[in-house]
Design an enzyme around this catalytic site. Structure first.
Site, short mmCIF file in Angstrom:
data_model
loop_
_atom_site.label_atom_id
_atom_site.label_comp_id
_atom_site.label_asym_id
_atom_site.label_seq_id
_atom_site.Cartn_x
_atom_site.Cartn_y
_atom_site.Cartn_z
N ARG A 23 0.84 -1.22 0.00
CA ARG A 23 0.00 0.00 0.00
C ARG A 23 0.86 1.26 0.00
NH1 ARG A 23 -2.67 -1.08 5.59
NH2 ARG A 23 -0.47 -1.60 5.90
N GLU A 28 6.24 5.95 12.66
CA GLU A 28 5.92 6.74 13.84
C GLU A 28 6.65 8.08 13.66
OE1 GLU A 28 7.33 4.50 17.16
OE2 GLU A 28 5.79 2.95 16.98
N ASP A 47 3.12 22.46 16.89
CA ASP A 47 3.46 21.86 15.59
C ASP A 47 3.29 22.93 14.52
OD1 ASP A 47 2.22 18.39 15.80
OD2 ASP A 47 4.07 19.36 16.48
N HIS A 62 16.10 32.12 11.12
CA HIS A 62 15.25 32.58 12.21
C HIS A 62 15.63 31.93 13.54
CE1 HIS A 62 11.99 33.18 8.90
NE2 HIS A 62 12.94 34.10 8.84
N LYS A 72 13.80 22.65 17.55
CA LYS A 72 12.93 22.33 16.41
C LYS A 72 13.25 20.93 15.88
CE LYS A 72 12.86 27.21 15.22
NZ LYS A 72 13.35 28.27 14.33
N TYR A 132 7.25 20.90 11.39
CA TYR A 132 8.25 20.86 12.46
C TYR A 132 7.61 21.16 13.81
CZ TYR A 132 8.62 25.82 11.04
OH TYR A 132 8.36 27.12 10.68
N ASP A 168 12.59 38.69 5.62
CA ASP A 168 13.88 38.01 5.41
C ASP A 168 14.76 38.81 4.45
OD1 ASP A 168 12.65 34.56 5.65
OD2 ASP A 168 13.12 36.09 7.16
C1 LIG Z 1 6.73 31.11 12.99
C2 LIG Z 1 5.30 31.54 13.16
C3 LIG Z 1 4.73 32.51 12.36
N1 LIG Z 1 3.43 32.87 12.56
C4 LIG Z 1 2.85 33.85 11.66
C5 LIG Z 1 3.61 35.17 11.60
C6 LIG Z 1 3.38 35.63 10.17
O1 LIG Z 1 2.18 36.36 10.10
C7 LIG Z 1 3.21 34.34 9.38
C8 LIG Z 1 4.46 33.93 8.62
O2 LIG Z 1 5.55 33.94 9.55
P1 LIG Z 1 7.01 33.86 9.01
O3 LIG Z 1 7.18 34.70 7.79
O4 LIG Z 1 7.95 34.09 10.19
O5 LIG Z 1 7.09 32.32 8.57
P2 LIG Z 1 8.42 31.56 8.12
O6 LIG Z 1 9.30 32.45 7.28
O7 LIG Z 1 8.01 30.25 7.57
O8 LIG Z 1 9.19 31.35 9.50
C9 LIG Z 1 9.58 30.08 9.98
O9 LIG Z 1 10.63 29.68 9.17
C10 LIG Z 1 11.83 29.20 9.74
C11 LIG Z 1 12.34 28.10 8.85
C12 LIG Z 1 11.80 28.77 11.14
O10 LIG Z 1 12.63 27.99 11.60
C13 LIG Z 1 10.81 29.36 12.05
O11 LIG Z 1 10.13 28.33 12.73
C14 LIG Z 1 9.84 30.28 11.45
O12 LIG Z 1 10.37 31.57 11.69
O13 LIG Z 1 2.90 33.32 10.34
C15 LIG Z 1 2.63 32.31 13.54
O14 LIG Z 1 1.46 32.66 13.71
N2 LIG Z 1 3.19 31.36 14.35
C16 LIG Z 1 4.48 30.94 14.20
O15 LIG Z 1 4.94 30.05 14.97
#
Ligand SMILES: Cc1cn([C@H]2C[C@H](O)[C@@H](COP(=O)(O)OP(=O)(O)O[C@H]3O[C@H](C)C(=O)[C@H](O)[C@H]3O)O2)c(=O)[nH]c1=O
Length: 189
Positions: A23, A28, A47, A62, A72, A132, A168
């Site tokens: 399948r 896990e 999560d 980040h 993480k 993650y 970023d």
């Molecule tokens: C991280 C996070 C973000 N947000 C909101 C804040 C923003 O409005 C939106 C996008 O956030 P951000 O641009 O920071 O998402 P990523 O660029 O994917 O950030 C992540 O990317 C790298 C790889 C990482 O290791 C971090 O876990 C995390 O910073 O989601 C949330 O509501 N909860 C959260 O835990």
């Protein structure tokens, strides 16, 4: 499940058994008792799942500053990434060094990134989903970013013009930030 320590102290790849049959397969995705038996007693509060449309999308670098620092456990559900963790623990013998590992849907390997590291990835395929677990919940006040192309970190992402968020694209160099994990800091995991 097997655990492969990487060259930066605390960083490791965790590979759960993938039980295949006609399948498909079962694994896990995360097992507290199996990790505890291997010496990794990890507790997670949240999560995360991110979806990136295009290959060459770069999220990072980040971290959450103390007291909201996060460990993480990073896995790829669909697609593939080059996942990068940078040691920024003051006093660490490998401070400033990084590890870059390929994670993909085809390999059960997850990357465990303890607190004290910058984290980021660049997607290697379109429609990549990264799942993650984090040891502390999101804390916008302590959310920090460092330039993906910080020359002091010398990370070869394999892309010259990645797809970036505005945040970023404007991220500062590490040297221009307050010391993220100062001497004497002790993480939770
Ligand atoms: C991280 C996070 C973000 N947000 C909101 C804040 C923003 O409005 C939106 C996008 O956030 P951000 O641009 O920071 O998402 P990523 O660029 O994917 O950030 C992540 O990317 C790298 C790889 C990482 O290791 C971090 O876990 C995390 O910073 O989601 C949330 O509501 N909860 C959260 O835990």
């Amino acid at each position: 499940m097997d655990i492969e320590p990487l060259e930066l102290d605390g960083l490791c790849l965790i590979r759960p058994a993938r039980h295949g049959d006609a399948r498909g397969w079962f694994e896990e995705a995360w097992s507290a008792p199996r990790l505890r038996a291997a010496g990794l007693d990890l507790a997670f509060e949240q999560d995360n799942l991110s979806y990136s449309v295009a290959a060459g999308t770069l999220r990072g670098l980040h971290f959450q500053a103390p007291p909201a620092a996060q460990g993480k456990l990073v896995s790829v559900i669909t697609g593939a990434v080059l996942d990068v963790a940078v040691d920024v623990r003051s006093g660490s013998p490998t401070q400033g060094r990084h590890v870059a590992v390929r994670l993909s849907e085809d390999d059960p390997a997850r990357l465990w990134v303890p607190e004290g590291f910058l984290h980021g990835f660049v997607t290697l395929a379109p429609h990549t989903r990264v799942a993650y677990k984090v040891t502390r919940a999101y804390n916008a006040e302590h959310d920090r970013c460092v330039a993906w192309n910080d020359p002091d970190l010398a990370i070869d992402w394999g892309v010259s013009a990645p797809v970036l968020s505005g945040k970023d694209a404007r991220a500062p160099r590490l040297r221009d930030l307050p010391v993220p994990f100062p001497p004497g800091w002790r993480g939770k995991a």
